[in-house]
Design an enzyme around this catalytic site. Structure first.
Site, mmCIF file in Angstrom:
data_model
loop_
_atom_site.group_PDB
_atom_site.id
_atom_site.type_symbol
_atom_site.label_atom_id
_atom_site.label_comp_id
_atom_site.label_asym_id
_atom_site.label_seq_id
_atom_site.Cartn_x
_atom_site.Cartn_y
_atom_site.Cartn_z
ATOM 1 N N GLU A 1 0.893 -1.076 -0.160
ATOM 2 C CA GLU A 1 0.025 0.000 0.132
ATOM 3 C C GLU A 1 0.757 1.260 0.190
ATOM 4 O O GLU A 1 1.957 1.246 0.574
ATOM 5 C CB GLU A 1 -0.753 -0.116 1.330
ATOM 6 N N ASP A 2 0.402 2.066 -0.713
ATOM 7 C CA ASP A 2 1.094 3.536 -0.723
ATOM 8 C C ASP A 2 0.834 4.160 0.989
ATOM 9 O O ASP A 2 1.718 4.857 1.413
ATOM 10 C CB ASP A 2 0.590 4.492 -1.665
ATOM 11 N N ASP B 1 -4.724 4.504 5.810
ATOM 12 C CA ASP B 1 -5.515 5.643 6.529
ATOM 13 C C ASP B 1 -6.479 4.915 7.461
ATOM 14 O O ASP B 1 -6.137 4.644 8.663
ATOM 15 C CB ASP B 1 -6.176 6.471 5.403
ATOM 16 N N PHE C 1 -3.703 15.597 4.907
ATOM 17 C CA PHE C 1 -3.647 14.938 3.230
ATOM 18 C C PHE C 1 -2.178 15.382 2.977
ATOM 19 O O PHE C 1 -1.775 16.147 2.838
ATOM 20 C CB PHE C 1 -4.633 15.720 2.589
ATOM 21 N N ARG D 1 0.742 12.385 -8.847
ATOM 22 C CA ARG D 1 1.297 11.187 -8.461
ATOM 23 C C ARG D 1 2.671 11.139 -9.011
ATOM 24 O O ARG D 1 3.404 10.281 -8.732
ATOM 25 C CB ARG D 1 0.463 10.221 -9.493
HETATM 26 P P1 IMP Z 1 -8.085 3.773 3.661
HETATM 27 O O1 IMP Z 1 -8.994 2.928 3.057
HETATM 28 O O2 IMP Z 1 -8.858 4.871 4.388
HETATM 29 O O3 IMP Z 1 -7.025 3.325 4.523
HETATM 30 O O4 IMP Z 1 -7.366 4.540 2.615
HETATM 31 C C1 IMP Z 1 -6.539 4.069 1.807
HETATM 32 C C2 IMP Z 1 -6.376 4.809 0.550
HETATM 33 O O5 IMP Z 1 -6.868 6.021 0.462
HETATM 34 C C3 IMP Z 1 -4.563 4.834 0.276
HETATM 35 O O6 IMP Z 1 -4.344 3.538 -0.706
HETATM 36 C C4 IMP Z 1 -4.773 5.872 -0.759
HETATM 37 O O7 IMP Z 1 -5.029 5.748 -2.086
HETATM 38 C C5 IMP Z 1 -5.958 6.934 -0.419
HETATM 39 N N1 IMP Z 1 -5.360 8.123 0.858
HETATM 40 C C6 IMP Z 1 -5.470 7.877 2.047
HETATM 41 N N2 IMP Z 1 -4.792 9.082 2.424
HETATM 42 C C7 IMP Z 1 -4.525 9.722 1.362
HETATM 43 C C8 IMP Z 1 -3.683 10.818 1.415
HETATM 44 O O8 IMP Z 1 -3.334 11.738 2.525
HETATM 45 N N3 IMP Z 1 -3.292 11.435 0.148
HETATM 46 C C9 IMP Z 1 -3.633 10.635 -0.966
HETATM 47 N N4 IMP Z 1 -4.451 9.518 -0.689
HETATM 48 C C10 IMP Z 1 -4.683 9.181 0.348
HETATM 49 MG MG MG Z 2 -4.217 3.503 -2.358
#
Ligand code: IMP
Ligand code: MG
Length: 179
Positions: free
Chosen positions: A102-103, A106, A155, A168
């Site tokens: 994962e990048d 969150d 963010f 990106r």
């Molecule tokens: P989660 O499902 O809430 O854990 O979010 C995961 C996905 O949301 C990540 O793989 C990102 O693609 C996107 N994401 C979460 N936080 C950020 C951020 O601060 N900037 C850009 N993309 C984000």
């Molecule tokens: Mg992602």
């Protein structure tokens, strides 16, 4: 570049290329040690993790393959709370050891959804490697096994991460500047 502007939001420089590279080195080393003499299937979550995945895999020395799944949970700068699977996993993953790439983790919604998909495929084990982790935002119980850098609940973009698809391509990571 110290600042970038996207859709009238200003982002300031936050994590340098050197910091990104050394944190990826630590993640790769931990994976190489953990799975010594084993075979791993890396599953990278598109779109955000394409850059991290490429740089991470260059530092992996164990036997491995890589596959991609496309998930989406964010619209603009907000999580939608729902996770859509846009490109699915088609291969047979029965009995394999998976490392999710994962990048950023969150809320953890994407991770939970991916665990459901992988458990349906009867994998042997699942661990997660992420470049960035927002502990304050994380609401799930699944362990985050290999973390590059922990960040506050802000963010960010660059190095694969986007704002509405943009940013990106940036080689370092930027965060939203407080006005
Ligand atoms: P989660 O499902 O809430 O854990 O979010 C995961 C996905 O949301 C990540 O793989 C990102 O693609 C996107 N994401 C979460 N936080 C950020 C951020 O601060 N900037 C850009 N993309 C984000
Ligand atoms: Mg992602």
């Amino acid at each position: 570049m110290q600042e970038v502007e996207i859709h009238n939001s200003i982002f300031e420089s936050y994590i340098t290329e050197n910091e990104i590279d050394s944190s990826i080195g630590k993640v790769a080393e931990a994976i190489n040690v953990e799975y010594q003499d084993q075979h791993v299937v890396f599953i990278a979550v598109l779109n955000g993790s394409f850059m991290f995945c490429a740089d991470l895999l260059k530092k992996i020395t164990i036997s491995c393959t890589v596959s991609f799944v496309k998930m989406q949970s964010y619209e603009g700068q907000q999580t939608t709370g729902k996770v859509n699977e846009l490109i699915g996993l088609t291969e047979d993953l029965k009995g394999v050891d998976v490392v999710i790439v994962e990048d950023i983790v969150d809320t953890g919604n994407t991770l939970v959804k991916l665990h459901e998909l992988l458990n349906h495929k009867s994998v042997n084990s699942i661990k997660t490697a992420t470049l960035l982790y927002k502990p304050e935002a994380y609401k799930k119980n699944l362990p985050i096994d290999f973390v590059g850098i922990e960040i506050p609940n802000e963010f960010v973009l660059g190095y694969g991460l986007d704002y509405d698809g943009l940013g990106r391509n940036l080689s370092k990571i930027y965060k939203l500047k407080k006005q």
